[in-house]
Design a protein around this motif. Structure first.
Motif, PDB file in Angstrom:
ATOM      1  N   LEU A   1     -11.766 -39.810 -66.853  1.00 39.85           N
ATOM      2  CA  LEU A   1     -12.080 -38.674 -65.984  1.00 39.85           C
ATOM      3  C   LEU A   1     -12.106 -37.354 -66.752  1.00 39.85           C
ATOM      4  O   LEU A   1     -12.900 -36.459 -66.454  1.00 39.85           O
ATOM      5  CB  LEU A   1     -11.053 -38.594 -64.847  1.00 39.85           C
ATOM      6  CG  LEU A   1     -11.147 -39.686 -63.778  1.00 39.85           C
ATOM      7  CD1 LEU A   1      -9.862 -39.755 -62.967  1.00 39.85           C
ATOM      8  CD2 LEU A   1     -12.340 -39.447 -62.871  1.00 39.85           C
TER       9      LEU A   1
ATOM     10  N   ARG B   1     -18.047 -45.276 -63.849  1.00 36.30           N
ATOM     11  CA  ARG B   1     -17.796 -43.826 -63.803  1.00 36.30           C
ATOM     12  C   ARG B   1     -18.854 -43.028 -64.586  1.00 36.30           C
ATOM     13  O   ARG B   1     -19.389 -43.510 -65.598  1.00 36.30           O
ATOM     14  CB  ARG B   1     -16.417 -43.510 -64.396  1.00 36.30           C
ATOM     15  CG  ARG B   1     -15.259 -43.865 -63.506  1.00 36.30           C
ATOM     16  CD  ARG B   1     -14.030 -43.079 -63.947  1.00 36.30           C
ATOM     17  NE  ARG B   1     -12.809 -43.549 -63.326  1.00 36.30           N
ATOM     18  CZ  ARG B   1     -12.402 -43.223 -62.109  1.00 36.30           C
ATOM     19  NH1 ARG B   1     -13.147 -42.446 -61.354  1.00 36.30           N
ATOM     20  NH2 ARG B   1     -11.256 -43.685 -61.640  1.00 36.30           N
TER      21      ARG B   1
ATOM     22  N   GLU C   1     -18.416 -39.673 -66.018  1.00 32.58           N
ATOM     23  CA  GLU C   1     -18.015 -38.459 -66.758  1.00 32.58           C
ATOM     24  C   GLU C   1     -18.565 -38.361 -68.179  1.00 32.58           C
ATOM     25  O   GLU C   1     -18.919 -37.266 -68.645  1.00 32.58           O
ATOM     26  CB  GLU C   1     -16.486 -38.330 -66.795  1.00 32.58           C
ATOM     27  CG  GLU C   1     -15.844 -38.031 -65.443  1.00 32.58           C
ATOM     28  CD  GLU C   1     -15.759 -39.234 -64.502  1.00 32.58           C
ATOM     29  OE1 GLU C   1     -15.894 -40.378 -65.000  1.00 32.58           O
ATOM     30  OE2 GLU C   1     -15.578 -39.039 -63.288  1.00 32.58           O
TER      31      GLU C   1
ATOM     32  N   PHE D   1     -20.247 -43.266 -56.318  1.00 32.76           N
ATOM     33  CA  PHE D   1     -20.621 -42.281 -57.342  1.00 32.76           C
ATOM     34  C   PHE D   1     -21.543 -42.856 -58.416  1.00 32.76           C
ATOM     35  O   PHE D   1     -22.093 -42.114 -59.221  1.00 32.76           O
ATOM     36  CB  PHE D   1     -19.382 -41.619 -57.972  1.00 32.76           C
ATOM     37  CG  PHE D   1     -18.307 -42.546 -58.483  1.00 32.76           C
ATOM     38  CD1 PHE D   1     -18.517 -43.368 -59.573  1.00 32.76           C
ATOM     39  CD2 PHE D   1     -17.050 -42.556 -57.881  1.00 32.76           C
ATOM     40  CE1 PHE D   1     -17.517 -44.197 -60.056  1.00 32.76           C
ATOM     41  CE2 PHE D   1     -16.029 -43.376 -58.364  1.00 32.76           C
ATOM     42  CZ  PHE D   1     -16.268 -44.205 -59.457  1.00 32.76           C
TER      43      PHE D   1
ATOM     44  N   GLU E   1     -23.923 -40.057 -59.156  1.00 33.33           N
ATOM     45  CA  GLU E   1     -23.679 -39.357 -60.415  1.00 33.33           C
ATOM     46  C   GLU E   1     -24.218 -40.098 -61.643  1.00 33.33           C
ATOM     47  O   GLU E   1     -25.023 -39.549 -62.391  1.00 33.33           O
ATOM     48  CB  GLU E   1     -22.172 -39.156 -60.619  1.00 33.33           C
ATOM     49  CG  GLU E   1     -21.503 -38.313 -59.561  1.00 33.33           C
ATOM     50  CD  GLU E   1     -20.122 -37.868 -60.016  1.00 33.33           C
ATOM     51  OE1 GLU E   1     -20.025 -37.037 -60.919  1.00 33.33           O
ATOM     52  OE2 GLU E   1     -19.126 -38.362 -59.465  1.00 33.33           O
TER      53      GLU E   1
ATOM     54  N   THR F   1     -18.909 -31.535 -57.926  1.00 27.67           N
ATOM     55  CA  THR F   1     -18.222 -32.504 -58.784  1.00 27.67           C
ATOM     56  C   THR F   1     -18.702 -33.933 -58.557  1.00 27.67           C
ATOM     57  O   THR F   1     -18.365 -34.830 -59.309  1.00 27.67           O
ATOM     58  CB  THR F   1     -16.692 -32.402 -58.610  1.00 27.67           C
ATOM     59  OG1 THR F   1     -16.065 -33.131 -59.656  1.00 27.67           O
ATOM     60  CG2 THR F   1     -16.244 -32.922 -57.251  1.00 27.67           C
ATOM     61  N   GLU F   2     -19.489 -34.146 -57.519  1.00 21.71           N
ATOM     62  CA  GLU F   2     -20.061 -35.476 -57.267  1.00 21.71           C
ATOM     63  C   GLU F   2     -21.552 -35.476 -57.641  1.00 21.71           C
ATOM     64  O   GLU F   2     -22.322 -36.309 -57.199  1.00 21.71           O
ATOM     65  CB  GLU F   2     -19.844 -35.833 -55.781  1.00 21.71           C
ATOM     66  CG  GLU F   2     -20.181 -37.235 -55.367  1.00 21.71           C
ATOM     67  CD  GLU F   2     -19.170 -38.315 -55.737  1.00 21.71           C
ATOM     68  OE1 GLU F   2     -18.140 -38.001 -56.339  1.00 21.71           O
ATOM     69  OE2 GLU F   2     -19.433 -39.489 -55.423  1.00 21.71           O
TER      70      GLU F   2
END
Ligand code: DMJ
Length: 422
Positions: free
Chosen positions: A241, A312, A314, A372, A376, A400-401
């Motif tokens: 993250l 994820r 990030e 996400f 994302e 942030t999404e």
């Protein structure tokens, strides 16, 4: 268990940006006919805000369809009871039907979480802007004012704050989970205000300076990492993250004090490199949930329960920001490596799945496609290989999404609720 269609709402603007207009229309129809917030369900205020309100607002701004705006406002109304606490710091969870709020059982001293109550600002400012209702703006400005008045141990913001007493819980500070998007939203509040919200920028600058001083270190092997501060001790561990911070540092470079733009761009590049190493040092070329820089270890996970990858975004997010600011082709190359690995190891018959161990050549699936992934991960990959004039930074700020919200050129207009008398 309610029919809230998180994947549909979260994916809408990705479909729009990618030009998949038939699929966008299908999503729009489903939302129009089925999405109902009057359900007896306890939800996370933060997750509903970033995924649903952010997703609906972005769909509204991109398509101009009023229905999305109305749904976003209906939902926001359901979140407001969460702010009925002695301090105005919202509960983590609220029941959409009864309005009863409470906090997570695991949070230190009954606290609310910094990254949760600190990640409402962008959406709530837009809600006031669109509706003329001052309540949203006032709620988030109240949080900001309360935080500004508090002492910060070593200049750092602890991740836990008790909404009854207004006191910090455990002194744990992180740029990864529990802290992350609080810092992101300070910077983005400034960008979204067309750089007029200088209070937000100053708060960001001060927070980042303390983080650099206490949390950012270089490993023996020369990798820059962001550790976690726990009661005066630095844990030399970085979460997946926290990798978003490479992009944040790059995005915030322009406008940083004391001519430090070059420094922050460089810091962003170093974090991108470290996070790429965390991917490259695995068998699947996908990054673990957390990795260490200790006892001879460099950017690898140690514990079994830190070896998973759940689709994820990030690291790819940081590649995209770094690409936009430098056009160094290595960021596209790294993004392509990740895209290929996801396609090879996470694709299953019904979609894409998280994997339980990125160091095993025989990975097992967790059988979950997080919403996400479409909001994302795939959006950032798409943008990484698109030209810069698709969603340019001077017009759009991504929540942030990864839901894009337009920069508000307010000029002389004041938002309701922002008048000095209030
Ligand atoms: C997303 O829901 C958001 O980016 C959030 O801020 C934290 N991380 C998840 C995805 O990893």
């Amino acid at each position: 268990n309610s029919q809230l269609g998180a994947t549909i709402v979260d994916a809408l603007d990705s479909l729009y940006i990618m030009g998949l207009h038939d699929e966008f229309k299908d999503g729009q129809e489903w939302i129009e006919q089925n999405l109902d917030f009057g359900v007896n369900a306890e939800v996370s205020v933060f997750e509903v805000n970033i995924r649903f309100i952010g997703g609906l607002l972005a769909a509204y701004y991109l398509s101009g369809q009023e229905m999305f705006k109305l749904k976003a406002v209906q939902l926001a109304e359901k979140l407001l009871p969460a702010f009925n606490t002695p301090t105005g710091i919202p509960w983590a969870m609220v029941n959409l039907k009864s309005g009863v709020g409470r906090n997570w059982g695991w949070a230190s001293a009954g606290s609310s979480i910094l990254a949760e109550f600190g990640t409402l600002h962008m959406e709530f400012v837009h809600l006031t802007y669109l509706t003329g209702n001052p309540a949203y703006y006032q709620k988030v400005m109240h949080i900001r004012k309360l935080l500004a008045k508090m002492d910060r141990p070593n200049g750092l913001y602890p991740n836990y704050l008790n909404p009854r007493t207004g006191r910090w819980g455990q002194h744990h500070t992180s740029v990864g989970g529990l802290g992350d998007s609080f810092y992101e939203y300070l910077l983005k509040a400034w960008l979204m205000s067309d750089k007029t919200d200088t209070e937000a920028r100053k708060t960001y600058d001060e927070a980042i300076e303390a983080i650099e001083r206490h949390l950012i270190r270089k490993s023996n092997g020369g990798l820059t990492f962001i550790g976690e501060w726990k009661n005066g001790h630095l844990e030399r561990k970085m979460g997946h993250l926290a990798c978003f911070a490479g992009g944040m540092f790059a995005l915030g470079a322009d406008g940083s004090p004391d001519d430090k733009a070059g420094h922050y761009l460089q810091l962003g590049a170093e974090i991108a490199h470290t996070c790429h190493e965390s991917y490259d040092r695995t068998v699947l070329k996908l990054g673990p949930e957390a990795f260490k820089f200790d006892s001879g270890l460099e950017a690898v996970a140690v514990r079994q329960n830190e070896k998973y990858y759940i689709l994820r975004p990030e690291v790819i997010e940081t590649y995209w920001y770094m690409w936009r600011f430098t056009h160094d082709p290595k960021y596209r190359q790294w993004g392509w490596e990740a895209a290929q690995a996801i396609d090879k190891y996470c694709r299953v018959s019904g979609g894409f799945s998280g994997v339980k161990d990125v160091y095993s050549s025989n990975p097992t699936y967790d059988d979950v496609q997080q919403s996400f992934f479409l909001a994302e991960t795939l959006k950032y990959l798409y943008l990484l290989f698109s030209s810069d004039d698709l969603m340019p930074f001077d017009s759009w700020v991504f929540n942030t999404e990864a839901h894009p919200l337009p920069v508000l050129h307010l000029g002389n207009i004041t938002l309701p609720g922002s008048e000095p008398s209030q």
